[in-house]
Write a protein that holds these residues in place. Sequence first.
Motif, short mmCIF file in Angstrom:
data_model
loop_
_atom_site.label_atom_id
_atom_site.label_comp_id
_atom_site.label_asym_id
_atom_site.label_seq_id
_atom_site.Cartn_x
_atom_site.Cartn_y
_atom_site.Cartn_z
N ILE A 193 -9.85 -7.85 6.55
CA ILE A 193 -10.54 -7.21 5.42
C ILE A 193 -9.54 -6.84 4.33
CG2 ILE A 193 -11.88 -5.18 4.73
CD1 ILE A 193 -13.23 -5.27 7.45
N LYS A 194 -8.31 -6.53 4.74
CA LYS A 194 -7.28 -6.17 3.76
C LYS A 194 -7.05 -7.32 2.77
CE LYS A 194 -3.89 -3.80 5.29
NZ LYS A 194 -2.65 -3.46 6.04
N LEU A 195 -7.15 -8.57 3.28
CA LEU A 195 -7.00 -9.72 2.39
C LEU A 195 -8.12 -9.76 1.35
CD1 LEU A 195 -6.01 -12.45 5.02
CD2 LEU A 195 -4.51 -11.21 3.45
N THR A 196 -9.33 -9.40 1.81
CA THR A 196 -10.45 -9.36 0.88
C THR A 196 -10.24 -8.29 -0.18
OG1 THR A 196 -11.92 -10.04 2.68
CG2 THR A 196 -12.96 -9.08 0.75
N VAL A 197 -9.78 -7.12 0.28
CA VAL A 197 -9.54 -6.02 -0.65
C VAL A 197 -8.42 -6.37 -1.61
CG1 VAL A 197 -8.90 -3.60 -0.84
CG2 VAL A 197 -10.39 -4.34 1.02
N TYR A 198 -7.38 -7.03 -1.11
CA TYR A 198 -6.23 -7.40 -1.94
C TYR A 198 -6.66 -8.32 -3.09
CZ TYR A 198 -1.69 -9.26 -3.30
OH TYR A 198 -0.58 -9.64 -4.03
N SER A 199 -7.57 -9.25 -2.79
CA SER A 199 -8.02 -10.17 -3.83
C SER A 199 -8.80 -9.44 -4.93
CB SER A 199 -8.88 -11.27 -3.22
OG SER A 199 -10.10 -10.74 -2.72
N ASN A 205 -8.16 -1.14 -9.45
CA ASN A 205 -7.28 -0.46 -10.40
C ASN A 205 -8.03 -0.10 -11.69
OD1 ASN A 205 -5.15 -0.61 -8.64
ND2 ASN A 205 -4.33 -2.51 -9.50
N ILE A 206 -8.85 -1.05 -12.17
CA ILE A 206 -9.62 -0.79 -13.39
C ILE A 206 -10.57 0.38 -13.19
CG2 ILE A 206 -11.38 -1.75 -14.93
CD1 ILE A 206 -10.04 -4.50 -14.51
N LYS A 208 -10.23 2.81 -11.12
CA LYS A 208 -9.46 4.06 -11.04
C LYS A 208 -9.10 4.56 -12.44
CE LYS A 208 -7.50 6.01 -8.19
NZ LYS A 208 -7.80 7.32 -7.54
N PHE A 209 -8.70 3.62 -13.32
CA PHE A 209 -8.27 4.03 -14.65
C PHE A 209 -9.41 4.54 -15.51
CE2 PHE A 209 -4.49 1.18 -13.89
CZ PHE A 209 -3.58 2.21 -13.90
N VAL A 210 -10.64 4.10 -15.22
CA VAL A 210 -11.78 4.58 -16.03
C VAL A 210 -12.38 5.84 -15.42
CG1 VAL A 210 -12.32 2.28 -16.89
CG2 VAL A 210 -13.46 3.12 -14.82
N GLY A 211 -11.74 6.39 -14.37
CA GLY A 211 -12.14 7.70 -13.86
C GLY A 211 -13.02 7.70 -12.63
N ALA A 212 -13.21 6.54 -11.98
CA ALA A 212 -14.04 6.52 -10.76
C ALA A 212 -13.34 7.27 -9.63
CB ALA A 212 -14.30 5.07 -10.34
N THR A 213 -14.10 8.02 -8.85
CA THR A 213 -13.51 8.75 -7.73
C THR A 213 -13.17 7.77 -6.59
OG1 THR A 213 -15.63 9.14 -6.64
CG2 THR A 213 -14.92 10.76 -8.28
N ASP A 214 -12.30 8.24 -5.67
CA ASP A 214 -11.91 7.39 -4.56
C ASP A 214 -13.12 6.98 -3.70
OD1 ASP A 214 -9.36 7.55 -5.40
OD2 ASP A 214 -8.67 8.95 -3.85
N ARG A 295 -7.65 2.05 1.39
CA ARG A 295 -6.92 3.29 1.10
C ARG A 295 -5.62 3.01 0.35
NH1 ARG A 295 -5.16 6.89 6.09
NH2 ARG A 295 -3.91 5.01 6.43
N ARG A 296 -4.94 1.94 0.74
CA ARG A 296 -3.65 1.62 0.11
C ARG A 296 -3.79 1.35 -1.38
NH1 ARG A 296 -0.55 -4.10 1.20
NH2 ARG A 296 0.88 -3.96 -0.55
N PHE A 297 -4.89 0.68 -1.77
CA PHE A 297 -5.05 0.28 -3.16
C PHE A 297 -5.63 1.40 -4.02
CE2 PHE A 297 -5.22 -3.51 -0.55
CZ PHE A 297 -4.24 -4.29 -1.14
N LEU A 298 -5.98 2.52 -3.40
CA LEU A 298 -6.45 3.66 -4.17
C LEU A 298 -5.30 4.51 -4.68
CD1 LEU A 298 -9.49 4.77 -1.97
CD2 LEU A 298 -9.56 3.57 -4.16
N LYS A 299 -4.09 4.27 -4.16
CA LYS A 299 -2.93 5.06 -4.56
C LYS A 299 -2.27 4.46 -5.79
CE LYS A 299 -2.07 6.46 0.21
NZ LYS A 299 -1.14 6.38 1.37
N VAL A 300 -2.93 4.59 -6.93
CA VAL A 300 -2.36 4.05 -8.18
C VAL A 300 -2.19 5.20 -9.17
CG1 VAL A 300 -3.34 1.78 -7.82
CG2 VAL A 300 -4.66 3.52 -9.04
#
Length: 300
Positions: A193-199, A205-206, A208-214, A295-300
């Motif tokens: 699943i991590k591969l799916t999330v990575y893609s 990231n977008i 997160k930058f527009v203010g969406a919660t985790d 979880r890893r990709f939420l740390k931006v």
Amino acid sequence: MKLRNVSHFFREAGVGIWRNGWMSFASIVVVVLTLLIMGSFTIINLNIQAITDEIKSQVEIIAYLEEETEEEPEAVDELRSQLTALNGVQQVSYVTKDEALDRLRERLGDRAGITDGLERNPLPSSFEVRPHDPEQTAQLAASIAALPGVESVDFGQEIVDQLLAFTDGVQMFGYAIIAFLGVISLFLIANTIKLTVYSRRRQINIMKFVGATDWFIRWPFILEGVFLGFLGALITYLILFYGYSVLYQNASAWMYHNFMSVRMVVPEVASRELLRILFAMGAGIGAVGSGISVRRFLKV
């Protein structure tokens, strides 16, 4: 979670599965392969448990009567009442001297003629006592031996102890294997699943930058993992259920006649256990695997 967001999470989960078709397919394959191993061992463990329960149910204590007691019907009835009243007694059966001799002749088979020369029946009358809990056999045997009118008791203590140790060991081994496979499954599915999330990391990231919660970002991925795990569990269940049904139809009678009269667990019972374990594990592992991966990709 706000109710108006629920439809959005489910829609995003469906879109994610559809857009990442090959990765979703790979995730389902991993779920099916790992659950096939776990489900197969569950069926094996279920049959081993049924066999050990059957063997345990055959554990019994033989209480041999004193000669003076077996000659008095009132004393025999009194002893039967005392045995039945003991804690932990499931069943009490009386075996007369003649019945004991008939059993001996049946066991001797072609050599039964050697008993014809006996001037008198040397076998004592006895009570066969079946305990509720085989693990309490030794304590129950001690209580029976202390009753008046009982000459001696026999329950094969060494065999019972070995049997209980063996069945306990089999159970512990089974639980350890299932736990081990569960960890392996979680590891494999989380990495897939991590591969799916990575893609889709740019999308995360977008957001997160527009203010969406985790949790707003995380929920569609968790639902996606649950759907994939559920679908993998369904496929695994169908394969194992129909495969075991065919095996049961072809091997059950052979097992009963050639292996200590052991009966295989019927497919309906195996089906209930598979439904409980496979769908819980499939959906649970999918959800946890997705949660860990995103979880890893939420740390931006």
